[in-house]
Design a protein around this motif. Structure first.
Motif, PDB file in Angstrom:
ATOM      1  N   GLY A  69       0.813  -1.206   0.000  1.00 20.32           N
ATOM      2  CA  GLY A  69       0.000   0.000   0.000  1.00 20.32           C
ATOM      3  C   GLY A  69       0.846   1.255   0.000  1.00 20.32           C
ATOM      4  N   TYR A  70       0.252   2.359  -0.479  1.00 20.19           N
ATOM      5  CA  TYR A  70       0.937   3.664  -0.521  1.00 20.19           C
ATOM      6  C   TYR A  70       0.016   4.711   0.080  1.00 20.19           C
ATOM      7  N   PHE A  71       0.549   5.519   1.027  1.00 21.18           N
ATOM      8  CA  PHE A  71      -0.239   6.536   1.693  1.00 21.18           C
ATOM      9  C   PHE A  71      -0.266   7.817   0.853  1.00 21.18           C
ATOM     10  N   LEU A  72      -1.436   8.132   0.288  1.00 21.59           N
ATOM     11  CA  LEU A  72      -1.608   9.359  -0.484  1.00 21.59           C
ATOM     12  C   LEU A  72      -1.592  10.584   0.425  1.00 21.59           C
ATOM     13  N   THR A  73      -2.112  10.430   1.666  1.00 22.53           N
ATOM     14  CA  THR A  73      -2.052  11.455   2.698  1.00 22.53           C
ATOM     15  C   THR A  73      -1.645  10.776   4.001  1.00 22.53           C
ATOM     16  N   ASP A  74      -1.636  11.526   5.115  1.00 26.38           N
ATOM     17  CA  ASP A  74      -1.341  10.899   6.406  1.00 26.38           C
ATOM     18  C   ASP A  74      -2.362   9.820   6.759  1.00 26.38           C
ATOM     19  N   ASP A  75      -3.587   9.901   6.188  1.00 26.50           N
ATOM     20  CA  ASP A  75      -4.677   9.015   6.600  1.00 26.50           C
ATOM     21  C   ASP A  75      -5.182   8.083   5.502  1.00 26.50           C
ATOM     22  N   VAL A  76      -4.992   8.419   4.228  1.00 29.69           N
ATOM     23  CA  VAL A  76      -5.589   7.666   3.115  1.00 29.69           C
ATOM     24  C   VAL A  76      -4.525   6.814   2.430  1.00 29.69           C
ATOM     25  N   GLU A  77      -4.796   5.502   2.354  1.00 36.09           N
ATOM     26  CA  GLU A  77      -3.869   4.550   1.745  1.00 36.09           C
ATOM     27  C   GLU A  77      -4.559   3.855   0.575  1.00 36.09           C
ATOM     28  N   LEU A  78      -3.816   3.626  -0.506  1.00 31.59           N
ATOM     29  CA  LEU A  78      -4.277   2.823  -1.631  1.00 31.59           C
ATOM     30  C   LEU A  78      -3.478   1.523  -1.620  1.00 31.59           C
ATOM     31  N   ALA A  79      -4.192   0.366  -1.546  1.00 30.16           N
ATOM     32  CA  ALA A  79      -3.513  -0.917  -1.330  1.00 30.16           C
ATOM     33  C   ALA A  79      -3.909  -1.931  -2.390  1.00 30.16           C
ATOM     34  N   LEU A  80      -2.923  -2.686  -2.898  1.00 36.76           N
ATOM     35  CA  LEU A  80      -3.118  -3.792  -3.832  1.00 36.76           C
ATOM     36  C   LEU A  80      -2.779  -5.083  -3.109  1.00 36.76           C
ATOM     37  N   SER A  81      -3.660  -6.103  -3.204  1.00 38.35           N
ATOM     38  CA  SER A  81      -3.416  -7.368  -2.510  1.00 38.35           C
ATOM     39  C   SER A  81      -3.655  -8.546  -3.450  1.00 38.35           C
ATOM     40  N   TYR A  82      -2.985  -9.660  -3.113  1.00 38.73           N
ATOM     41  CA  TYR A  82      -3.152 -10.897  -3.866  1.00 38.73           C
ATOM     42  C   TYR A  82      -3.095 -12.066  -2.894  1.00 38.73           C
ATOM     43  N   GLY A  83      -3.986 -13.070  -3.087  1.00 38.68           N
ATOM     44  CA  GLY A  83      -3.982 -14.240  -2.232  1.00 38.68           C
ATOM     45  C   GLY A  83      -4.493 -15.464  -2.970  1.00 38.68           C
ATOM     46  N   THR A  84      -4.195 -16.648  -2.397  1.00 38.64           N
ATOM     47  CA  THR A  84      -4.663 -17.908  -2.971  1.00 38.64           C
ATOM     48  C   THR A  84      -5.553 -18.625  -1.962  1.00 38.64           C
ATOM     49  N   TYR A  85      -6.589 -19.297  -2.460  1.00 35.61           N
ATOM     50  CA  TYR A  85      -7.546 -20.008  -1.619  1.00 35.61           C
ATOM     51  C   TYR A  85      -7.055 -21.432  -1.321  1.00 35.61           C
ATOM     52  N   HIS A  86      -7.367 -21.888  -0.107  1.00 39.51           N
ATOM     53  CA  HIS A  86      -7.031 -23.243   0.335  1.00 39.51           C
ATOM     54  C   HIS A  86      -8.263 -23.861   1.010  1.00 39.51           C
ATOM     55  N   ASP A  87      -8.292 -25.196   1.074  1.00 36.77           N
ATOM     56  CA  ASP A  87      -9.372 -25.943   1.736  1.00 36.77           C
ATOM     57  C   ASP A  87     -10.725 -25.719   1.070  1.00 36.77           C
ATOM     58  N   VAL A  88     -10.716 -25.576  -0.252  1.00 37.94           N
ATOM     59  CA  VAL A  88     -11.971 -25.458  -1.004  1.00 37.94           C
ATOM     60  C   VAL A  88     -12.210 -26.773  -1.736  1.00 37.94           C
ATOM     61  N   SER A  89     -13.432 -27.286  -1.676  1.00 38.06           N
ATOM     62  CA  SER A  89     -13.746 -28.521  -2.397  1.00 38.06           C
ATOM     63  C   SER A  89     -15.146 -28.410  -2.992  1.00 38.06           C
ATOM     64  N   THR A  90     -15.406 -29.236  -3.996  1.00 34.89           N
ATOM     65  CA  THR A  90     -16.719 -29.291  -4.643  1.00 34.89           C
ATOM     66  C   THR A  90     -17.170 -30.742  -4.729  1.00 34.89           C
ATOM     67  N   LYS A  91     -18.445 -30.900  -5.008  1.00 34.38           N
ATOM     68  CA  LYS A  91     -19.009 -32.243  -5.229  1.00 34.38           C
ATOM     69  C   LYS A  91     -19.694 -32.232  -6.575  1.00 34.38           C
ATOM     70  N   ASP A  92     -19.198 -33.093  -7.474  1.00 38.44           N
ATOM     71  CA  ASP A  92     -19.762 -33.157  -8.810  1.00 38.44           C
ATOM     72  C   ASP A  92     -21.224 -33.583  -8.719  1.00 38.44           C
ATOM     73  N   ARG A  93     -22.107 -32.791  -9.300  1.00 37.15           N
ATOM     74  CA  ARG A  93     -23.544 -33.074  -9.195  1.00 37.15           C
ATOM     75  C   ARG A  93     -23.947 -34.282 -10.027  1.00 37.15           C
ATOM     76  N   VAL A  94     -23.095 -34.711 -10.962  1.00 38.84           N
ATOM     77  CA  VAL A  94     -23.438 -35.842 -11.831  1.00 38.84           C
ATOM     78  C   VAL A  94     -22.973 -37.161 -11.217  1.00 38.84           C
ATOM     79  N   ASN A  95     -21.687 -37.274 -10.878  1.00 38.15           N
ATOM     80  CA  ASN A  95     -21.170 -38.541 -10.364  1.00 38.15           C
ATOM     81  C   ASN A  95     -20.926 -38.535  -8.865  1.00 38.15           C
TER      82      ASN A  95
END
Length: 349
Positions: free
Chosen positions: A61-87
């Motif tokens: 993040g970068y502080f545009l003023t003493d109080d206002v910050e613009l932030a870029l973030s990136y993350g990856t998901y874990h422990d996600v699962s699905t159940k195939d509706r067909v099989n």
């Protein structure tokens, strides 16, 4: 190169560069953070088997003023699962999220607690039971707390509400993180005016010619602070320094008034003073008491450290919001109440 690798290189470069930067918060500061988030999804429109997942990543993040910050973030998901509706088979899936947020911090830069609110957009790409991926765009709003253990090191806890614009669903993420802050401008004071060690005094009355209104006073005449013949009364100098909302930084335009008080005290070395800090009525009493203390100490520091008044002659005290001089129901009244006052009296020789 994938986005997560690019972000990792940026964060690593910034962290390495921190050893060559002045550690300070405020406008121009950079923050890097590692975070973990618990993701509570609404899977009615998607093929998630479980509603919960974890998101691990980092942000810059970068502080545009003493109080206002613009932030870029990136993350990856874990422990996600699905159940195939067909099989009916279970399948672990992977996903990632990229966000950009504007963050507003309350309170002043420095060691201690800073609450915040945030808003922004996020892009999520996450697998499905069938071939392909779900691509969703979110509107984010959030709130939380940052605690700065030092000017550089902080910890964060917060919660984000996420509206899926593609599915029309609301989801949530709770977050914790640790980060570094460096390179800002908070706390830097304007350069003091040069003070001459010896001033011109043509009539030798002890008053510098640049403030002497009676430059031809006869020898051995008792004069007042303006170089004129003193009358049998007390002379006085008063100080009234105004502050911006929720700030304790002395404005550059107030330095001349503080210097005038310092010149008077140096002219009358037997004098002492108490610098009194005040706030308006916005905010909790305890917070305003500490804010008024910081304001009083800021003015005292200028008197002592920049204009040469002995520290033993200057006390400071904060009264918070308890002594208003104007109506706190109006903005103009509150601006008048955000002040530091001092006065000095002396008996001319």
């Amino acid at each position: 190169m994938k986005l997560k690798n690019t972000l990792g290189v940026i964060i690593g470069t910034v962290v390495a560069a921190s050893s060559f930067s002045v550690l300070a918060q405020g406008q121009g500061a950079v923050e890097v953070e590692a975070f973990a988030k618990h993701y509570d999804s609404d899977d009615n429109g998607r093929d998630f088997e479980n509603d919960d997942a974890e998101l691990y990543g980092g942000s810059i993040g970068y502080f545009l003023t003493d109080d206002v910050e613009l932030a870029l973030s990136y993350g990856t998901y874990h422990d996600v699962s699905t159940k195939d509706r067909v099989n009916g088979q279970h399948k672990n899936i992977k996903g990632e999220q990229t966000s950009i947020d504007a963050i507003y911090h309350f309170g002043s830069p420095g060691v201690g607690l800073r609450p915040y609110v945030s808003g922004g957009v996020a892009y999520q790409s996450i697998g499905q039971a069938s071939p392909g991926r779900d691509q969703s765009t979110f509107i984010n709003v959030g709130t939380g707390l940052k605690y700065y253990f030092t000017e550089m090191l902080y910890a964060r806890a917060g919660v984000d509400g996420m509206y899926n614009m593609d599915q029309g669903e609301t989801e949530w993420q709770g977050a914790v993180g640790v980060g570094l802050n460096f390179g800002g401008s908070a706390g830097k004071q304007p350069a003091p005016e040069p003070v001459a060690a010896v001033c011109a005094d043509v009539d030798s009355d002890g008053v510098c010619d640049n403030v002497d209104r009676c430059p031809d006073t006869p020898a051995n005449t008792t004069v007042d602070a303006e170089g004129c013949t003193a009358v049998a009364e007390v002379v006085r100098v008063e100080l009234d320094v105004k502050f911006d909302f929720d700030k304790a930084k002395v404005k550059e335009e107030s330095y001349a008034d503080i210097k005038n008080l310092a010149d008077f005290m140096n002219q009358y070395p037997q004098t002492t003073t108490t610098v009194e800090g005040h706030t308006d009525s916005v905010g909790p009493d305890a917070y305003n008491k500490k804010l008024s203390d910081r304001r009083a100490n800021a003015v005292r520091d200028v008197l002592v450290n920049q204009y040469g008044v002995s520290g033993s002659r200057v006390d400071s005290v904060g009264y918070g919001e308890s002594r208003p001089v104007a109506d706190n129901a109006t903005e103009s009244g509150r601006a008048i109440n955000r002040r530091v006052e001092a006065e000095v009296e002396a008996q001319p020789k």
